[in-house]
Each structure stands twice: as structure tokens, then as C-alpha cells.
Design a protein around this motif. Structure first.
Motif, PDB file in Angstrom:
ATOM      1  N   GLU A  41       0.825  -1.204   0.000  1.00 52.27           N
ATOM      2  CA  GLU A  41       0.000   0.000   0.000  1.00 52.27           C
ATOM      3  C   GLU A  41       0.866   1.264   0.000  1.00 52.27           C
ATOM      4  OE1 GLU A  41      -3.418   0.320  -0.161  1.00 52.27           O
ATOM      5  OE2 GLU A  41      -3.260  -1.782  -0.708  1.00 52.27           O
ATOM      6  N   MET A  42       1.965   1.232   0.738  1.00 51.95           N
ATOM      7  CA  MET A  42       2.842   2.400   0.785  1.00 51.95           C
ATOM      8  C   MET A  42       3.475   2.662  -0.581  1.00 51.95           C
ATOM      9  SD  MET A  42       6.011   3.182   3.377  1.00 51.95           S
ATOM     10  CE  MET A  42       7.075   1.905   2.684  1.00 51.95           C
ATOM     11  N   LEU A  43       3.879   1.593  -1.246  1.00 51.12           N
ATOM     12  CA  LEU A  43       4.471   1.765  -2.570  1.00 51.12           C
ATOM     13  C   LEU A  43       3.438   2.294  -3.570  1.00 51.12           C
ATOM     14  CD1 LEU A  43       6.707  -1.447  -2.783  1.00 51.12           C
ATOM     15  CD2 LEU A  43       7.432   0.924  -2.368  1.00 51.12           C
ATOM     16  N   LYS A  44       2.173   1.902  -3.403  1.00 57.68           N
ATOM     17  CA  LYS A  44       1.123   2.424  -4.268  1.00 57.68           C
ATOM     18  C   LYS A  44       0.966   3.930  -4.069  1.00 57.68           C
ATOM     19  CE  LYS A  44      -1.717  -1.757  -4.609  1.00 57.68           C
ATOM     20  NZ  LYS A  44      -3.016  -2.390  -4.235  1.00 57.68           N
ATOM     21  N   ARG A  45       0.948   4.371  -2.804  1.00 51.68           N
ATOM     22  CA  ARG A  45       0.826   5.806  -2.523  1.00 51.68           C
ATOM     23  C   ARG A  45       2.035   6.565  -3.071  1.00 51.68           C
ATOM     24  NH1 ARG A  45      -3.243   4.225  -2.214  1.00 51.68           N
ATOM     25  NH2 ARG A  45      -4.631   3.822  -0.456  1.00 51.68           N
ATOM     26  N   ALA A  46       3.213   6.014  -2.860  1.00 49.16           N
ATOM     27  CA  ALA A  46       4.419   6.683  -3.348  1.00 49.16           C
ATOM     28  C   ALA A  46       4.421   6.755  -4.874  1.00 49.16           C
ATOM     29  CB  ALA A  46       5.655   5.948  -2.847  1.00 49.16           C
ATOM     30  N   GLY A  47       3.953   5.681  -5.505  1.00 47.54           N
ATOM     31  CA  GLY A  47       3.895   5.690  -6.957  1.00 47.54           C
ATOM     32  C   GLY A  47       2.888   6.689  -7.487  1.00 47.54           C
ATOM     33  N   TYR A  86       6.624  10.053  -5.365  1.00 48.24           N
ATOM     34  CA  TYR A  86       7.573  10.339  -4.288  1.00 48.24           C
ATOM     35  C   TYR A  86       8.693   9.294  -4.316  1.00 48.24           C
ATOM     36  CZ  TYR A  86       3.277  12.545  -2.475  1.00 48.24           C
ATOM     37  OH  TYR A  86       2.115  13.283  -2.333  1.00 48.24           O
ATOM     38  N   GLY A  87       9.928   9.757  -4.141  1.00 54.23           N
ATOM     39  CA  GLY A  87      11.030   8.836  -3.923  1.00 54.23           C
ATOM     40  C   GLY A  87      11.168   8.596  -2.439  1.00 54.23           C
TER      41      GLY A  87
END
Length: 315
Positions: A105-111, A115-116
Motif C-alpha cells: 500500500e505504501m508503494l502504491k501511494r508513493a507511486g 515520491y522517492g
């Protein structure tokens, strides 16, 4: 019997006869002349042997049970250890699946926000550096972490970095009373400032006292100059209460944060801001409202036969 010379001769004679009978019985095999005597003896003494065996067997079984109890106890202990290990393994697998979901889920938000991020794990919670709501993460200057970087997870805004060590960093959480972040209302773009209230909803002062805000509206970070301490577009929370407007220049709304600050585990530090403001792109799609069930109206019309039956007989 008295120990006399005659008795001794009799004993020797009986032993000799016994050996002779044994020799004849072994050599004759199944056609032994003493087979009949053996069967008669079995008929006489068999019941006695069976009764003795019946009386002795429970004792023998009890002795065997005592002898085997140690082995049985060891087996039970082994099974209990295997069961405990299996439960621990299942618990570990559940925790692993949960953490994988959080990371996904965090990688989805970052994508979505471009955001790097640098992933980190929360290793301690509690007061630090004078703040009442803080956590410590296992990433520091060696990992490229700097002061005043935005921290998020798969749900939204977690806080900002306040203190950086070589291997760890301190993060002040968004619900800390000394925490303030600029906000932007979804769709309308109305601006405000959110302040932490501990374990209560965030207090948001809308800059426009006449701003149209309703429960269920969502807010994201407005962003800071130079993207520090906050990058734009990070989900903050959902409006749960709107104070009535009294004609003031500002208006207060109460926002339930998306992040559960008491159960933080995997977080991400934004080490590279987005090239453009993602606006509302990081917010998840709103669930569709359930469609109302169709209303069925039944109209009852009296039939012609029923009307005739109701008329008087003389008609």
C-alpha cells in the motif's frame, strides 16, 4: 518327608523315571505314549492357570503402564512443542503477510504521488526530544535521511523527521499537539492548517470562513516551500465534524486522520519530492454509494365477478 536313606533312593528313582519319560516323549514326537497323560493334565490344571493369569494380568498391565508412562509423557511434551512451534509459525506468517500488505500500500501511494521514498521500520515509540507523540525509525543519515523530511505510510501522512542520527531518526507524529501542517481540501482546493490533538481528531482551521465543507470531505498536504518539511498531495484524513459558521474569518473543522498512530510499523521517508503537485491523485477512489433498492408498488383492482357477487339477489 524325613531325610532318610530310603527317601533319597526314592527321589533318585523318580528323577530317573522323569528323564526316561522326557527322552521317550521327545523321540516319539506326535505319537508319544505320554500324550494322553499330557492332555489329561492340561484339562485339570488349565483352568487353574487361566485364573492365575486373570488375576495377574491387571498387575502386569499396571506395571507396563508405569514403565511406558515416561515414554508417553515425552511424546506428549514433543507434540506440545511442535504445536507451539506451529502456532508461532502461523503467527509469524500472518505478521509477514500484514507487513507485505502495508509495504504494498505504501508503494502504491508513493507511486501515485511520484515520491522517492526510503523504507524504514518503527523500532520504538514514546516521548523524545521534548515531543509527546514520537517514534524512532531504523533509518538515519547513512540512509540519506535528513531533518524535516515527510514521513508517510500506506494510509497517509505519518509526520516529519525532527532528529537524525547515523542509523536512526526521530519522527514527530501528525497528531502531536505541536504539529502543524498546511492542508488543501479535495476538489475545491480550500486551504487550511491542521493541528494535532493527541488521540482525538485533528483540528483544521480553514482560511476561508465561508468555505463549504461537509463530513466525508478529505484533505491532503498543501506542501511547503522547497518541499520541506512537507511534500504536496499526501492524504491527511477525512472531515468528521464541521463547526457552524459565525461569520468569522476562519472556520474550524475536525478531521479523523487516515493513519493509525498507535499501530505504526512500516513507514517511508520521502527523500525525493515529486516534480509536480499530485493534487488529489494519491487519495484512493471513494467507495461508490449503494444504489437504493427499487420500490415495487402493487395495485389491487377488484375483478368483475367480485362486483357481481356483491350485488343484491333481486337485481
Amino acid at each position: 518327608m524325613r531325610d532318610t536313606r530310603e527317601s533319597r533312593l526314592l527321589l533318585v528313582l523318580l528323577i530317573a523315571i522323569a528323564f526316561a519319560l522326557i527322552t521317550v516323549d521327545i523321540r516319539a514326537g506326535e505319537e508319544s505314549p505320554v500324550d494322553g497323560a499330557r492332555q489329561a493334565a492340561a484339562a485339570v490344571f488349565g483352568p487353574v492357570e487361566e485364573g492365575v493369569a486373570t488375576a495377574v494380568d491387571p498387575v502386569a498391565n499396571a506395571i507396563g503402564a508405569v514403565r511406558d508412562s515416561g515414554e508417553r509423557h515425552n511424546r506428549i511434551a514433543t507434540l506440545e512443542r511442535e504445536n507451539a512451534a506451529l502456532k508461532a509459525k502461523l503467527g509469524s506468517e500472518d505478521q509477514t503477510r500484514s507487513r507485505i500488505h502495508e509495504l504494498d500500500e505504501m508503494l502504491k501511494r508513493a507511486g501515485a504521488g511520484q515520491y522517492g521514498i526510503k523504507g524504514a521500520e518503527v523500532i520504538a515509540i514514546g516521548a523524545a526530544q521534548g515531543f509527546s507523540w514520537t517514534v524512532t525509525i531504523d533509518a538515519g543519515s547513512k540512509d540519506g535521511i535528513e531533518r524535516d523530511m515527510t514521513v508517510l505510510n500506506g494510509d497517509g501522512l505519518v509526520g516529519r523527521v525532527t532528529t537524525v542520527g547515523p542509523d536512526t531518526s526521530t519522527v514527530v507524529l501528525a497528531n502531536d499537539p505541536d504539529f502543524t501542517v498546511g492542508t488543501r481540501l479535495e476538489k475545491t482546493g480550500e486551504l487550511g492548517f491542521a493541528t494535532g490533538q493527541g488521540d482525538r481528531a485533528l483540528s483544521v482551521q480553514m482560511l476561508n470562513g465561508k468555505a463549504k465543507v461537509s463530513p466525508g470531505d478529505r484533505l491532503v498536504t498543501f506542501g511547503s516551500r522547497g518541499n520541506k518539511p512537507f511534500v504536496p498531495g499526501v492524504p491527511i484524513g477525512e472531515v468528521v465534524k464541521v463547526d457552524p459558521s459565525r461569520g468569522d474569518l476562519t472556520r474550524t473543522v475536525w478531521v479523523r486522520p487516515f493513519v493509525g498512530f498507535s499501530r505504526l510499523d512500516i513507514v517511508g521517508v520521502v527523500v525525493m519530492p515529486p516534480r509536480e503537485d499530485p493534487r488529489d491523485a494519491v487519495l484512493p477512489p471513494k467507495p461508490e454509494a449503494p444504489k437504493p433498492a427499487p420500490t415495487v408498488t402493487v395495485t389491487v383492482t377488484p375483478s368483475g365477478s367480485a362486483s357481481l357477487a356483491a350485488q343484491p339477489a333481486d337485481d
